[in-house]
Design a protein around this motif. Structure first.
Motif, PDB file in Angstrom:
ATOM      1  N   GLY A 113     -11.909   3.832  -6.608  1.00  0.00           N
ATOM      2  CA  GLY A 113     -10.895   3.382  -7.624  1.00  0.00           C
ATOM      3  C   GLY A 113      -9.436   3.307  -7.050  1.00  0.00           C
ATOM      4  N   SER A 114      -9.225   3.598  -5.729  1.00  0.00           N
ATOM      5  CA  SER A 114      -8.144   3.525  -5.307  1.00  0.00           C
ATOM      6  C   SER A 114      -7.906   2.815  -4.079  1.00  0.00           C
ATOM      7  CB  SER A 114      -7.322   5.176  -4.736  1.00  0.00           C
ATOM      8  OG  SER A 114      -8.216   5.564  -3.706  1.00  0.00           O
ATOM      9  N   ASP A 115      -6.948   2.519  -3.568  1.00  0.00           N
ATOM     10  CA  ASP A 115      -6.639   1.542  -2.380  1.00  0.00           C
ATOM     11  C   ASP A 115      -6.576   2.473  -1.346  1.00  0.00           C
ATOM     12  OD1 ASP A 115      -5.992  -0.715  -3.834  1.00  0.00           O
ATOM     13  OD2 ASP A 115      -3.905  -0.001  -4.148  1.00  0.00           O
ATOM     14  N   GLY A 116      -7.174   2.011  -0.020  1.00  0.00           N
ATOM     15  CA  GLY A 116      -7.445   2.705   1.225  1.00  0.00           C
ATOM     16  C   GLY A 116      -6.130   2.083   1.840  1.00  0.00           C
ATOM     17  N   GLY A 117      -5.913   2.948   3.075  1.00  0.00           N
ATOM     18  CA  GLY A 117      -4.523   2.561   3.940  1.00  0.00           C
ATOM     19  C   GLY A 117      -5.031   1.482   4.765  1.00  0.00           C
ATOM     20  N   GLN A 118      -6.207   1.217   5.202  1.00  0.00           N
ATOM     21  CA  GLN A 118      -6.343   0.318   6.070  1.00  0.00           C
ATOM     22  C   GLN A 118      -6.403  -1.194   5.326  1.00  0.00           C
ATOM     23  OE1 GLN A 118      -9.981   1.728   8.235  1.00  0.00           O
ATOM     24  NE2 GLN A 118      -8.962   3.499   8.684  1.00  0.00           N
ATOM     25  N   GLY A 119      -5.385  -1.589   4.762  1.00  0.00           N
ATOM     26  CA  GLY A 119      -5.283  -2.697   3.995  1.00  0.00           C
ATOM     27  C   GLY A 119      -4.102  -3.377   4.081  1.00  0.00           C
ATOM     28  N   GLU A 120      -3.751  -4.454   3.574  1.00  0.00           N
ATOM     29  CA  GLU A 120      -2.465  -5.036   3.621  1.00  0.00           C
ATOM     30  C   GLU A 120      -1.350  -4.566   2.501  1.00  0.00           C
ATOM     31  OE1 GLU A 120      -3.469  -9.540   5.223  1.00  0.00           O
ATOM     32  OE2 GLU A 120      -3.920  -9.279   3.055  1.00  0.00           O
ATOM     33  N   ALA A 121      -1.965  -3.931   1.571  1.00  0.00           N
ATOM     34  CA  ALA A 121      -1.047  -3.293   0.501  1.00  0.00           C
ATOM     35  C   ALA A 121      -1.614  -2.262  -0.165  1.00  0.00           C
ATOM     36  CB  ALA A 121      -0.494  -4.459  -0.528  1.00  0.00           C
ATOM     37  N   VAL A 122      -0.807  -1.111  -0.807  1.00  0.00           N
ATOM     38  CA  VAL A 122      -1.380  -0.056  -1.305  1.00  0.00           C
ATOM     39  C   VAL A 122      -0.786   0.220  -2.599  1.00  0.00           C
ATOM     40  CG1 VAL A 122      -1.530   2.421  -1.163  1.00  0.00           C
ATOM     41  CG2 VAL A 122      -2.168   0.795   0.869  1.00  0.00           C
ATOM     42  N   ARG A 123      -1.325   0.581  -3.799  1.00  0.00           N
ATOM     43  CA  ARG A 123      -0.610   1.280  -4.929  1.00  0.00           C
ATOM     44  C   ARG A 123      -0.671   2.641  -4.590  1.00  0.00           C
ATOM     45  NH1 ARG A 123      -1.631   4.049  -9.782  1.00  0.00           N
ATOM     46  NH2 ARG A 123      -3.830   3.903  -9.071  1.00  0.00           N
ATOM     47  N   VAL A 124       0.837   3.143  -4.629  1.00  0.00           N
ATOM     48  CA  VAL A 124       0.954   4.724  -4.451  1.00  0.00           C
ATOM     49  C   VAL A 124       1.326   5.208  -6.073  1.00  0.00           C
ATOM     50  CG1 VAL A 124       2.550   6.274  -3.430  1.00  0.00           C
ATOM     51  CG2 VAL A 124       1.906   4.192  -2.176  1.00  0.00           C
ATOM     52  N   PRO A 125       0.431   6.265  -6.324  1.00  0.00           N
ATOM     53  CA  PRO A 125       0.593   6.862  -7.533  1.00  0.00           C
ATOM     54  C   PRO A 125       1.915   8.080  -7.188  1.00  0.00           C
ATOM     55  CG  PRO A 125      -1.693   6.869  -7.205  1.00  0.00           C
ATOM     56  CD  PRO A 125      -1.053   6.502  -5.985  1.00  0.00           C
TER      57      PRO A 125
END
Length: 347
Positions: A113-125
């Motif tokens: 359910g969360s973004d991983g760091g190895q991608g083009e963008a990340v939502r940071v809670p």
């Protein structure tokens, strides 16, 4: 956007995934500038650690703020930041005590359910409690970026091992493990003033880097032979502080055995084998302490950051290969077969 997704053992893919958006007013959305592959990611890659097919992966990254939620106070669009490998609210009792890894509202990048760091963008809670701001000009500094990236995990984790093992000026330190965390443990011990640093490892390129980071001795043996070698180097006494950066039964047994009476083991290797290798009777009789666990990188980054910016320490030297996003699957294979120490991902 595109991101790294794991579908099973040895099955890493780059896929289109939904763009991250602000979900809570304390969120920010980051455009990732640099990320990397961690040794702990390999446990999932090898099928040792379970992942849900299609789950995102990666937990070390630098990024630029693209959008900030209405309640974010510390960051604005355009800020360059480093993200520790867990997010945390910054306000709970554990966060205030410097143990952000135990934050009840925290989590790990790449969990379901969360973004991983190895991608083009990340939502940071909980951006204000999680991120650390970096100088904007660092975004274009290819010499500096790897060191800043290392703060997200491996340098902070190596430092946690050193602090947990009570490294002090003049101490004799032994480091079990020649991966990126072990090498950063050597660097951390040197930074804290250790008088002698014994690196246990058998890969020449890695032990050469260990010497560059401050190791004074290298032990290539393993098991009982390694214990005997360290004892011989230390006049039969062992090391005041031992940094365990592997997480296996053998590595933990070695770490405890090479500790000097009254010494301490700082363990940060992700455990595989439970408590096996920890002989409580041996520790009790010799007054050997055991400390460590998951590194609260968010607590350490502000302390370590000035030394990276000044060039006093260069943890980015652990990166020996850089790939683009499409090269990530090959990066996993390279780290798995040990043809690469640690792979950086540049966007």
């Amino acid at each position: 956007m595109r991101a790294t997704v794991i579908h099973g053992p040895n099955d890493i893919r780059i896929e289109e995934v939904p763009d991250p958006v602000i979900q809570h007013p304390t969120d920010v959305v980051l455009r990732v500038v640099n990320a990397c592959i961690c040794g702990s990611d390999l446990w999932a890659y090898r099928g040792v650690a379970h992942r849900v097919a299609g789950q995102r992966i990666g937990h070390e990254f630098l990024g630029v703020v693209e959008e900030a939620g209405a309640e974010v106070r510390g960051f604005v669009k355009g800020d360059l930041v480093v993200a520790p490998f867990v997010w945390s609210d910054g306000t709970c009792d554990f966060c205030l005590e410097g143990l952000q890894t135990s934050c009840p509202h925290g989590g790990f990048w790449g969990q379901v359910g969360s973004d991983g760091g190895q991608g083009e963008a990340v939502r940071v809670p909980f951006a204000d409690g999680t991120l650390v701001k970096l100088p904007k000009e660092a975004a274009g500094d290819e010499k500096l970026l790897p060191g800043l990236l290392a703060l997200s995990d491996v340098m902070s984790t190596g430092h946690h091992a050193a602090v947990s093992a009570r490294v002090r000026p003049g101490a004799t330190v032994a480091v079990v493990g020649d991966g990126a965390v072990g090498l950063c443990g050597v660097l951390a011990a040197h930074r804290l003033g250790a008088g002698r640093i014994i690196a246990l490892g058998r890969h020449t390129a890695r032990t050469e880097l260990a010497r560059r980071f401050g190791a004074t001795d290298v032990v290539a043996e393993r098991g009982e032979a390694a214990v005997e070698a360290v004892k011989e180097l230390t006049g039969g006494q062992g090391a005041h502080a031992v940094l365990e950066a592997v997480g296996t039964e053998e590595s933990m047994r070695t770490a405890v055995s090479i500790a000097r009476d009254g010494g301490a083991v700082g363990y940060v290797g992700v455990p595989h084998g439970g408590s096996a290798g920890v002989d409580i009777g041996q520790m009790f009789g010799r007054n050997v302490s055991l400390n460590g666990g998951v590194a609260p990188a968010r607590a350490y980054i502000p302390e370590l950051l000035p030394d990276v910016l000044s060039g006093a320490i260069e943890p980015g030297l652990v990166f020996d290969r850089t790939v683009g996003l499409d090269g990530v699957p090959d990066g996993y294979r390279a780290m798995d077969d040990r043809s690469a120490l640690k792979v950086r991902i540049a966007f």
